[in-house]
Design a protein around this motif. Sequence first.
Motif, PDB file in Angstrom:
ATOM      1  N   GLY A   1      35.393  36.892  40.987  1.00  6.64           N
ATOM      2  CA  GLY A   1      34.901  37.528  42.201  1.00  6.64           C
ATOM      3  C   GLY A   1      34.897  36.570  43.378  1.00  6.64           C
ATOM      4  N   ARG A   2      34.507  35.333  43.126  1.00  7.23           N
ATOM      5  CA  ARG A   2      34.501  34.329  44.192  1.00  7.23           C
ATOM      6  C   ARG A   2      35.924  34.054  44.687  1.00  7.23           C
ATOM      7  NH1 ARG A   2      30.367  29.708  41.749  1.00  7.23           N
ATOM      8  NH2 ARG A   2      28.406  30.844  42.119  1.00  7.23           N
ATOM      9  N   VAL A   3      36.876  34.015  43.762  1.00  7.30           N
ATOM     10  CA  VAL A   3      38.274  33.783  44.147  1.00  7.30           C
ATOM     11  C   VAL A   3      38.750  34.879  45.086  1.00  7.30           C
ATOM     12  CG1 VAL A   3      40.644  33.837  43.264  1.00  7.30           C
ATOM     13  CG2 VAL A   3      38.940  32.392  42.151  1.00  7.30           C
ATOM     14  N   GLN A   4      38.498  36.135  44.724  1.00  2.00           N
ATOM     15  CA  GLN A   4      38.959  37.252  45.540  1.00  2.00           C
ATOM     16  C   GLN A   4      38.244  37.293  46.888  1.00  2.00           C
ATOM     17  OE1 GLN A   4      38.291  40.313  42.556  1.00  2.00           O
ATOM     18  NE2 GLN A   4      40.481  40.462  42.167  1.00  2.00           N
ATOM     19  N   GLU A   5      36.963  36.953  46.903  1.00  2.00           N
ATOM     20  CA  GLU A   5      36.208  36.923  48.163  1.00  2.00           C
ATOM     21  C   GLU A   5      36.767  35.887  49.132  1.00  2.00           C
ATOM     22  OE1 GLU A   5      32.302  36.051  46.862  1.00  2.00           O
ATOM     23  OE2 GLU A   5      31.900  38.074  46.084  1.00  2.00           O
ATOM     24  N   ARG A   6      37.399  34.849  48.590  1.00  2.55           N
ATOM     25  CA  ARG A   6      37.891  33.748  49.419  1.00  2.55           C
ATOM     26  C   ARG A   6      39.397  33.792  49.629  1.00  2.55           C
ATOM     27  NH1 ARG A   6      33.354  32.944  47.109  1.00  2.55           N
ATOM     28  NH2 ARG A   6      31.740  31.610  48.058  1.00  2.55           N
ATOM     29  N   GLY A   7      40.006  34.931  49.354  1.00  2.00           N
ATOM     30  CA  GLY A   7      41.426  35.119  49.661  1.00  2.00           C
ATOM     31  C   GLY A   7      42.378  34.806  48.542  1.00  2.00           C
ATOM     32  N   GLY A   8      41.864  34.482  47.360  1.00  2.87           N
ATOM     33  CA  GLY A   8      42.716  34.268  46.205  1.00  2.87           C
ATOM     34  C   GLY A   8      42.996  35.581  45.492  1.00  2.87           C
ATOM     35  N   THR A   9      43.671  35.511  44.346  1.00  2.00           N
ATOM     36  CA  THR A   9      44.031  36.712  43.605  1.00  2.00           C
ATOM     37  C   THR A   9      43.723  36.561  42.123  1.00  2.00           C
ATOM     38  OG1 THR A   9      46.303  35.918  43.312  1.00  2.00           O
ATOM     39  CG2 THR A   9      45.867  37.363  45.198  1.00  2.00           C
ATOM     40  N   SER A  10      43.584  37.687  41.463  1.00  4.29           N
ATOM     41  CA  SER A  10      43.363  37.733  40.022  1.00  4.29           C
ATOM     42  C   SER A  10      44.590  38.345  39.370  1.00  4.29           C
ATOM     43  CB  SER A  10      42.110  38.549  39.697  1.00  4.29           C
ATOM     44  OG  SER A  10      41.906  38.657  38.308  1.00  4.29           O
ATOM     45  N   ALA A  11      45.278  37.573  38.519  1.00  4.46           N
ATOM     46  CA  ALA A  11      46.492  38.061  37.869  1.00  4.46           C
ATOM     47  C   ALA A  11      46.189  38.750  36.546  1.00  4.46           C
ATOM     48  CB  ALA A  11      47.460  36.910  37.640  1.00  4.46           C
ATOM     49  N   VAL A  12      45.287  38.164  35.767  1.00  2.00           N
ATOM     50  CA  VAL A  12      44.894  38.714  34.467  1.00  2.00           C
ATOM     51  C   VAL A  12      43.389  38.576  34.320  1.00  2.00           C
ATOM     52  CG1 VAL A  12      45.119  38.568  31.964  1.00  2.00           C
ATOM     53  CG2 VAL A  12      47.102  38.085  33.408  1.00  2.00           C
ATOM     54  N   GLY A  13      42.723  39.658  33.971  1.00  2.00           N
ATOM     55  CA  GLY A  13      41.309  39.595  33.665  1.00  2.00           C
ATOM     56  C   GLY A  13      40.410  39.651  34.887  1.00  2.00           C
ATOM     57  N   PRO A  14      39.133  39.294  34.628  1.00  2.00           N
ATOM     58  CA  PRO A  14      38.594  38.720  33.402  1.00  2.00           C
ATOM     59  C   PRO A  14      38.628  39.710  32.235  1.00  2.00           C
ATOM     60  CG  PRO A  14      37.120  38.312  35.246  1.00  2.00           C
ATOM     61  CD  PRO A  14      38.104  39.354  35.688  1.00  2.00           C
ATOM     62  N   ILE A  15      38.922  39.166  31.061  1.00  2.00           N
ATOM     63  CA  ILE A  15      38.958  39.969  29.847  1.00  2.00           C
ATOM     64  C   ILE A  15      38.139  39.282  28.770  1.00  2.00           C
ATOM     65  CG2 ILE A  15      41.177  41.085  30.304  1.00  2.00           C
ATOM     66  CD1 ILE A  15      42.518  39.013  28.552  1.00  2.00           C
ATOM     67  N   SER A  16      37.564  40.095  27.876  1.00  2.00           N
ATOM     68  CA  SER A  16      36.751  39.563  26.786  1.00  2.00           C
ATOM     69  C   SER A  16      37.635  39.066  25.664  1.00  2.00           C
ATOM     70  CB  SER A  16      35.802  40.644  26.251  1.00  2.00           C
ATOM     71  OG  SER A  16      34.868  41.011  27.230  1.00  2.00           O
ATOM     72  N   LEU A  17      37.410  37.821  25.258  1.00  2.00           N
ATOM     73  CA  LEU A  17      38.118  37.203  24.137  1.00  2.00           C
ATOM     74  C   LEU A  17      37.060  36.481  23.322  1.00  2.00           C
ATOM     75  CD1 LEU A  17      41.097  35.739  26.171  1.00  2.00           C
ATOM     76  CD2 LEU A  17      41.231  37.656  24.581  1.00  2.00           C
ATOM     77  N   PRO A  18      36.354  37.218  22.454  1.00  2.00           N
ATOM     78  CA  PRO A  18      35.232  36.614  21.735  1.00  2.00           C
ATOM     79  C   PRO A  18      35.612  35.275  21.118  1.00  2.00           C
ATOM     80  CG  PRO A  18      35.377  38.961  21.291  1.00  2.00           C
ATOM     81  CD  PRO A  18      36.601  38.591  22.067  1.00  2.00           C
ATOM     82  N   PRO A  19      34.813  34.220  21.324  1.00  2.00           N
ATOM     83  CA  PRO A  19      33.445  34.282  21.859  1.00  2.00           C
ATOM     84  C   PRO A  19      33.324  33.958  23.343  1.00  2.00           C
ATOM     85  CG  PRO A  19      33.839  32.156  20.873  1.00  2.00           C
ATOM     86  CD  PRO A  19      35.135  32.896  20.765  1.00  2.00           C
ATOM     87  N   GLY A  20      34.159  34.545  24.184  1.00  2.00           N
ATOM     88  CA  GLY A  20      34.060  34.245  25.605  1.00  2.00           C
ATOM     89  C   GLY A  20      34.860  35.211  26.452  1.00  2.00           C
ATOM     90  N   ARG A  21      35.104  34.798  27.694  1.00  2.00           N
ATOM     91  CA  ARG A  21      35.875  35.596  28.639  1.00  2.00           C
ATOM     92  C   ARG A  21      36.817  34.681  29.403  1.00  2.00           C
ATOM     93  NH1 ARG A  21      34.579  40.582  29.661  1.00  2.00           N
ATOM     94  NH2 ARG A  21      35.065  40.629  31.889  1.00  2.00           N
ATOM     95  N   ALA A  22      37.987  35.211  29.774  1.00  2.00           N
ATOM     96  CA  ALA A  22      38.991  34.408  30.461  1.00  2.00           C
ATOM     97  C   ALA A  22      39.598  35.192  31.608  1.00  2.00           C
ATOM     98  CB  ALA A  22      40.090  33.984  29.495  1.00  2.00           C
ATOM     99  N   ALA A  23      40.143  34.456  32.577  1.00  2.00           N
ATOM    100  CA  ALA A  23      40.880  35.075  33.680  1.00  2.00           C
ATOM    101  C   ALA A  23      41.959  34.117  34.143  1.00  2.00           C
ATOM    102  CB  ALA A  23      39.938  35.412  34.840  1.00  2.00           C
ATOM    103  N   LEU A  24      43.094  34.683  34.531  1.00  2.00           N
ATOM    104  CA  LEU A  24      44.181  33.912  35.132  1.00  2.00           C
ATOM    105  C   LEU A  24      44.193  34.252  36.615  1.00  2.00           C
ATOM    106  CD1 LEU A  24      46.581  31.994  34.601  1.00  2.00           C
ATOM    107  CD2 LEU A  24      48.011  34.020  34.337  1.00  2.00           C
ATOM    108  N   LEU A  25      44.031  33.227  37.465  1.00  2.00           N
ATOM    109  CA  LEU A  25      43.806  33.431  38.886  1.00  2.00           C
ATOM    110  C   LEU A  25      44.792  32.621  39.711  1.00  2.00           C
ATOM    111  CD1 LEU A  25      39.957  32.860  38.564  1.00  2.00           C
ATOM    112  CD2 LEU A  25      41.097  35.088  38.655  1.00  2.00           C
TER     113      LEU A  25
END
Length: 267
Positions: free
Chosen positions: A98-122
Amino acid sequence: MNHDTTSPAGATDRLTTRSVFGAPCWVSLTSRDLKATEEFYSAVLGWQWRPARLGDSFRIALADGAPVAGIAAVATMWQMAVAWTPYFAVTSADQAAGRVQERGGTSAVGPISLPPGRAALLADRDGATFGVWEGELFTDWETWRRAQPAFIKLHTRDAFDAAIFYGEVLDWASGRPGACEVGYEGGEVVLRSNGDVVARIESGALEAAPDPTIRPHWQVHFFAADVAACARAAELHGGSVLSEAAGEAVLRDPDGAPFTVTARRGR
């Protein structure tokens, strides 16, 4: 992106992104040919391999038995660029995205749940790709840091603007316990975690205007005892040498992914 690399079975609570948040905690390579990738990095960096739980297209690279990187032969299947990508530890992948998108960046993948955590490609607002991981670490962070990766470096148009962007996204210099510290040394912005340099951001001379010709990207630097031998091995196994100097060489693997081998730990 190798989603399996940061979801270890049997990890303990202390080995989480909360203990090293904001710092790089993993690196992953997308490739087209898994067998060729394995052979190349075995020859150049001496890596061994073990399967990853996501299937036959994924592998975990080991240096002296310690997990150091993830390999995912999905570049063609997922229509992704062949590249090395650093992942940063965060306390909330959703918040970081969310912070990335608020500051003009982009989200390519995710965030998605990958137990035991979450990941995003930005990607940051200049297009440099990076990932974030929230949850248990694949291996002890200090063990990972000492095993192979020396540090990562962002080549960008404006180092100070980039430092502000990543600082706001990843809570650098926030004063929170365990937060990374940011400084300026030798013409580069330097990120330290637990006293070690773990990342650098460079864009040229301090007084220089931002360079519009630079394609912003994160470059992964791996430690090597013999940089010249790594360069020769790269050429012999289908890769190429983009540049070579005393103690450091920029190489390209057979798929086209650039990376750096260095005799320095980046401290």
